[in-house]
Structure formats: C-alpha cells, structure tokens
Scaffold this motif. Structure first.
Motif, short mmCIF file in Angstrom:
data_model
loop_
_atom_site.label_atom_id
_atom_site.label_comp_id
_atom_site.label_asym_id
_atom_site.label_seq_id
_atom_site.Cartn_x
_atom_site.Cartn_y
_atom_site.Cartn_z
N GLY A 88 0.74 -1.00 -0.06
CA GLY A 88 0.14 0.01 0.16
C GLY A 88 1.01 1.37 0.06
O GLY A 88 0.46 2.18 -0.80
N VAL A 89 1.87 1.26 0.85
CA VAL A 89 2.71 2.41 0.77
C VAL A 89 3.26 2.58 -0.67
O VAL A 89 3.47 3.76 -1.07
N GLY A 90 4.04 1.63 -1.17
CA GLY A 90 4.49 1.90 -2.58
C GLY A 90 3.29 2.41 -3.41
O GLY A 90 3.48 3.06 -4.24
N LEU A 91 2.19 1.90 -3.53
CA LEU A 91 1.10 2.39 -4.57
C LEU A 91 0.83 3.78 -4.11
O LEU A 91 0.61 4.42 -5.03
N MET A 92 0.48 4.30 -3.01
CA MET A 92 0.01 5.55 -2.52
C MET A 92 1.19 6.45 -3.02
O MET A 92 1.18 7.79 -3.58
N ALA A 93 2.47 6.16 -2.83
CA ALA A 93 3.68 7.06 -3.00
C ALA A 93 3.82 7.17 -4.57
O ALA A 93 3.80 8.25 -5.11
N ALA A 94 3.55 6.25 -5.28
CA ALA A 94 3.53 6.20 -6.71
C ALA A 94 2.38 7.20 -7.38
O ALA A 94 2.65 7.95 -8.16
N GLY A 95 1.16 6.94 -6.65
CA GLY A 95 0.14 7.89 -7.18
C GLY A 95 0.50 9.27 -7.05
O GLY A 95 0.19 10.44 -7.67
N LEU A 96 0.93 9.62 -5.75
CA LEU A 96 1.27 10.93 -5.32
C LEU A 96 2.23 11.70 -6.15
O LEU A 96 2.19 13.02 -6.64
N LEU A 97 3.45 10.84 -6.43
CA LEU A 97 4.37 11.39 -7.25
C LEU A 97 4.13 11.75 -8.76
O LEU A 97 4.56 12.64 -9.41
N LEU A 98 3.14 10.95 -9.23
CA LEU A 98 2.61 11.04 -10.67
C LEU A 98 1.44 11.81 -10.77
O LEU A 98 1.28 12.46 -12.03
N ALA A 99 1.01 12.21 -9.78
CA ALA A 99 -0.46 13.19 -9.93
C ALA A 99 -0.14 14.45 -10.62
O ALA A 99 -0.73 14.89 -11.43
N PRO A 100 1.05 15.02 -10.14
CA PRO A 100 1.53 16.31 -10.93
C PRO A 100 1.54 16.54 -12.31
O PRO A 100 1.65 17.55 -12.88
N LEU A 101 1.69 15.40 -12.82
CA LEU A 101 1.99 15.41 -14.26
C LEU A 101 0.56 15.18 -15.29
O LEU A 101 0.57 15.17 -16.18
N VAL A 102 -0.46 15.22 -14.56
CA VAL A 102 -2.09 14.95 -15.08
C VAL A 102 -2.32 16.15 -16.11
O VAL A 102 -1.90 17.20 -15.75
N SER A 103 -3.02 15.78 -17.07
CA SER A 103 -3.31 16.76 -18.09
C SER A 103 -4.75 16.20 -18.64
O SER A 103 -5.24 17.19 -19.41
N ARG A 104 -5.15 15.14 -18.38
CA ARG A 104 -6.50 14.72 -18.90
C ARG A 104 -7.17 13.96 -17.58
O ARG A 104 -6.66 13.47 -16.55
N VAL A 182 4.99 9.74 3.16
CA VAL A 182 4.63 8.44 3.12
C VAL A 182 5.75 7.31 2.79
O VAL A 182 5.86 6.40 3.55
N LEU A 183 6.61 7.76 1.97
CA LEU A 183 7.83 6.66 1.73
C LEU A 183 8.74 6.87 3.13
O LEU A 183 8.84 5.74 3.54
N VAL A 184 9.23 7.83 3.45
CA VAL A 184 10.15 8.13 4.51
C VAL A 184 9.70 7.44 5.69
O VAL A 184 10.58 6.92 6.47
N LEU A 185 8.43 7.60 6.14
CA LEU A 185 8.01 7.28 7.56
C LEU A 185 7.41 5.81 7.58
O LEU A 185 7.78 5.00 8.41
N LEU A 186 6.50 5.72 6.38
CA LEU A 186 5.60 4.31 6.67
C LEU A 186 6.53 3.03 6.25
O LEU A 186 6.11 1.96 6.56
N ALA A 187 7.23 3.22 5.05
CA ALA A 187 7.84 2.07 4.92
C ALA A 187 8.96 1.36 5.71
O ALA A 187 8.54 0.07 6.05
N PRO A 188 9.66 1.93 6.69
CA PRO A 188 10.26 1.15 7.47
C PRO A 188 9.48 1.09 8.80
O PRO A 188 9.63 -0.27 9.25
#
Length: 432
Positions: A88-104, A182-188
């Motif tokens: 879950g941590v990996g999926l959430m972090a990926a979504g938040l990192l990619l969200a700023p690239l949206v155009s559609r 999310v990555l720094v705190l929750l992953a470990p």
C-alpha cells in the motif's frame, strides 16, 4: 513460512506497539487520500472539468479499492500485514508522485484514483481492521479506536500544512511533499508488524498464559453453536447477518464520504473562506480523536450496536447542520457540523472491524472482512459521485444531503439486525 524480523522473546505489551504503528500509518495513509478534498478546488479551477467528473476520480479510486478488498483479505490471511502495508505504501507514493503530471481526466483517475485509492485500502481502515482484532479481545474496541484516532492527529497536522503548500506552491508541490512523507515514515515502520500475537509467542490482550487467554476468549460467547462454526467466506455469505453488515457498512460510508469530499467546496460556495473550510476539514478529524477513543472504549462496555448507532446519529446531525448552513452560514452551525461529524460520526471506525469479528471470528476472518469491505468501499465510492452528480443536475447539494441522512438511518438499523451481541457479548457484559 514468514518469520517476523523480531527477537524470539518479546514483551507482553507488544500488542500496543502494533497499535502505535497502526496509529502513525493511519495518520498518513488516510489523510493522503482525504487531501483530495483540498486538491479538488484548485484542480477544478485549473482544468475547468465538470465537478462530477473530477470528483469521480476519488469515487473511482474507491471502486478499485472495493474490487481489491476481497483479494486483500485473502492476501492478509496468506502473507500477513507487513506485506500488505508495504504494498500500500508503494502504491500511494507512486500515485502522489505521478499526480502532478496529469493533463487529462483519466490521468487523475489513474493517479489519485487508482494508485492512491488502491494503496490507501491497504494501509487505512480496511487493511488495519484485517489483523488488529487478532491482537485484542476484551479491549478490542479501545485498541482499534486508539489506532484509528491517528487519522485525527494526522489531519490537524497535515491538512492545514498541505493547504499552505497549495496556496504557496500549488497543488502539485503538495502531492510531492505527501509522497515523500509516506515513503520515508511508513515504509520502515511497517516492518514491525505481525499478523497474530501467537506468531510471536504472545497472547491477545497481553495475557501471559495461553490457558487463561483461551478461557477469557470463550467467556463472552452467547451462541456456542454459531461460534463453533469454522466460518469460511462461502458459509458467511449464506447468512442474513453477513448481508445486514454489508448494508450497514455501505450506507454508513456513503454518508461519510459524501460530506468528506464535498464539504470544502460547499463551505466556500456558501461564504466561508478557503482557509476556514480547510481548518473545518482538519478539525472534523481532530474532534474525532476523543470521540473515537471514548466510543471505542464504550463499545467494550455496552456493545458495538450502540456505538454504531451513535456514529450514525452523528452524521444525521452533521447533514442537518449542512442544510441549515445553506440558509444561515454562521460559525455556531459550522462548529455543530464539525463536532457531530468528527466526535460522533467518526466513532463508526472504532467498531467497523469489531462488529464482523464478533460474528465471524476465525482463521478466515480476513477473507470475510475483505469481502464486507467491498460493500463499505462501494458506499464510500458512491457518496462523492452521487453528491457531485446531483449538484451538477440540480445546482444544489440539498437532495444529496437528504439522501445521506436516509442512508445514516438505514445503516444504524442494519447493524442492530446483524446483532453481534447475540453471538458474543463485549467484556463489560460478561457475567461476573
């Protein structure tokens, strides 16, 4: 077989360490998803998409979560919470990192919808409720309410901070900042988790003797024939109790998320400033902290049905206050909406895992609860979408708020018909 990264001898209070990990995970995981309410207005302003379509990204994420929930329960039964949480941590972090690239619009659905929504179901209420009930029996309500109260602490710290980031650097910078947290705190931190206390040589509730623990677990059984059944998912779905819980969860989360996603925009439209609306959203969860803990503890004394009823009534009062705010946007009504939603309504979370655990406790509980959350998350997905679509069609939230009131009443009735008290009573009702 999975082996925990723990020494063989652990203190009897390790269950409360598990609760602390869940507290921090909930603080970040749930609020990373809730932040959509703050991102919603600037995304609308920037792209000019229809309100229902834009809010649909949040709803679509819930639909994905609903589809994943039964599989998540089976995965928890097989691989344990550490694997599920880290996924879950990996999926959430990926979504938040990619969200700023949206155009559609579909980009928004894929990032803040599918990835953040799919990841959040692992680390939030569903994921935590799949294994936390295993660690406690007599103090199950208290333990789960303490863990879930992390949402309130996280919201009052994170949401105003995110609103400040949005005001200064835009919604994209807020997404990136949350991804890093999310990555720094929750992953470990989630490497500490284990599925059951028995996996670590411990007993539920911190009991030291397996014989005494077993005796205490059976002392609260009201229906021995029901409790003796090895409940599989197939057996559970053939009972009326399963479907009453499903209806209660679906209707309850419809009401919960309809207001959570739309309240910020609604408050701004009726005359409050964006900062006031953001603080209101944060204070809802802040008010939920004492409410959740008190109601969770109370549920161990008086029963799960009563606390679910209190939570449902909290949302009824919340929506009545929202209707009144549309006519008179005053601070007293705003505080009534905040307190009733947070202090009472959020109390639902303290028993959302305990209710099915009392009825279907056993080695297949993860699969059963995961499937029940299919209904719950479906309700959470429908709430924001229906409210947004009704606003687009009528130009007002009035009809949506009345539908949510009806759902809250239905939810309370359904849990009484499921009747967990007729299978196992809570510790406070065990005869001396």
């Amino acid at each position: 077989m999975w082996q925990p990264l723990m020494p063989p001898r652990l203190p009897f209070f390790y269950g409360w360490v598990i609760v602390a990990v869940a507290f921090v995970t909930m603080a970040l995981g749930v609020n990373a998803r809730t932040a959509f309410s703050l991102l919603f207005p600037p995304i609308l302003d920037e792209f000019g998409w229809e309100r229902g379509v834009t809010a649909g990204a949040f709803s679509f994420g819930f639909l994905v979560s609903a589809i994943l929930s039964p599989s998540l329960g089976r995965l928890m039964d097989r691989r344990g919470p550490r694997f599920v949480m880290e996924m879950g941590v990996g999926l959430m972090a990926a979504g938040l990192l990619l969200a700023p690239l949206v155009s559609r619009p579909w980009h928004l659905y894929a990032t803040l919808g599918v990835l953040v929504g799919g990841g959040s179901v692992c680390v939030s209420y569903t994921g935590q409720a799949l294994y936390l009930p295993n660690w406690f029996v007599r103090r199950r309500g208290l333990a789960m309410s303490l863990a879930f109260s992390g949402v309130g602490v996280g919201s009052i710290l994170l949401l105003p901070w995110l609103q400040t980031l949005i005001g200064r650097g835009g919604w994209r910078s807020a997404c990136w900042a949350m991804a890093v947290l999310v990555l720094v705190l929750l992953a470990p931190l989630n490497l500490l988790l284990a599925r059951r206390p028995q996996d670590l040589g411990l007993e539920p509730d911190g009991d030291r003797s397996s014989r005494d623990a077993a005796a205490k677990r059976t002392a609260n059984v009201v229906d021995p024939a029901w409790a003796a059944i090895d409940w599989t998912l197939g057996r559970a779905v053939r009972t009326a109790r399963f479907w009453w819980i499903a209806i209660g969860f679906l209707a309850g989360l419809f009401s919960w998320y309809a207001v959570q996603v739309h309240q910020t925009k609604y408050l701004v439209e009726i005359g409050f400033s964006p900062s006031q609306a953001a603080w209101a959203l944060g204070f809802v969860s802040l008010a939920g902290i004492p409410g959740q803990i008190a109601l969770g503890h109370l549920s161990d004394r008086i029963g799960r049905e009563w606390v679910w009823t209190v939570g449902s009534l909290g949302f009824v009062v919340c929506y009545l206050a929202l209707l009144a705010l549309g006519q008179a946007p005053t601070l007293p009504l705003l505080w009534l909406m905040v307190v009733s939603q947070g202090m009472l309504g959020y109390g639902l979370t303290s028993v959302i895992g305990a209710i099915p655990a009392e009825i279907f406790e056993g080695r297949h509980y993860g699969s059963i609860f995961g499937t029940l959350m299919l209904a719950a998350i479906g309700g959470g997905a429908a709430g924001p979408f229906v409210a947004g679509a009704l606003h687009d069609a009528t130009g007002s939230y009035t009809l949506a708020w009345w539908i949510a009131i009806g759902c809250s009443v239905l939810s309370g009735v359904a849990i009484w018909l499921a009747a967990p008290r007729r299978v196992r009573v809570v510790a406070g009702r065990v005869p001396a």
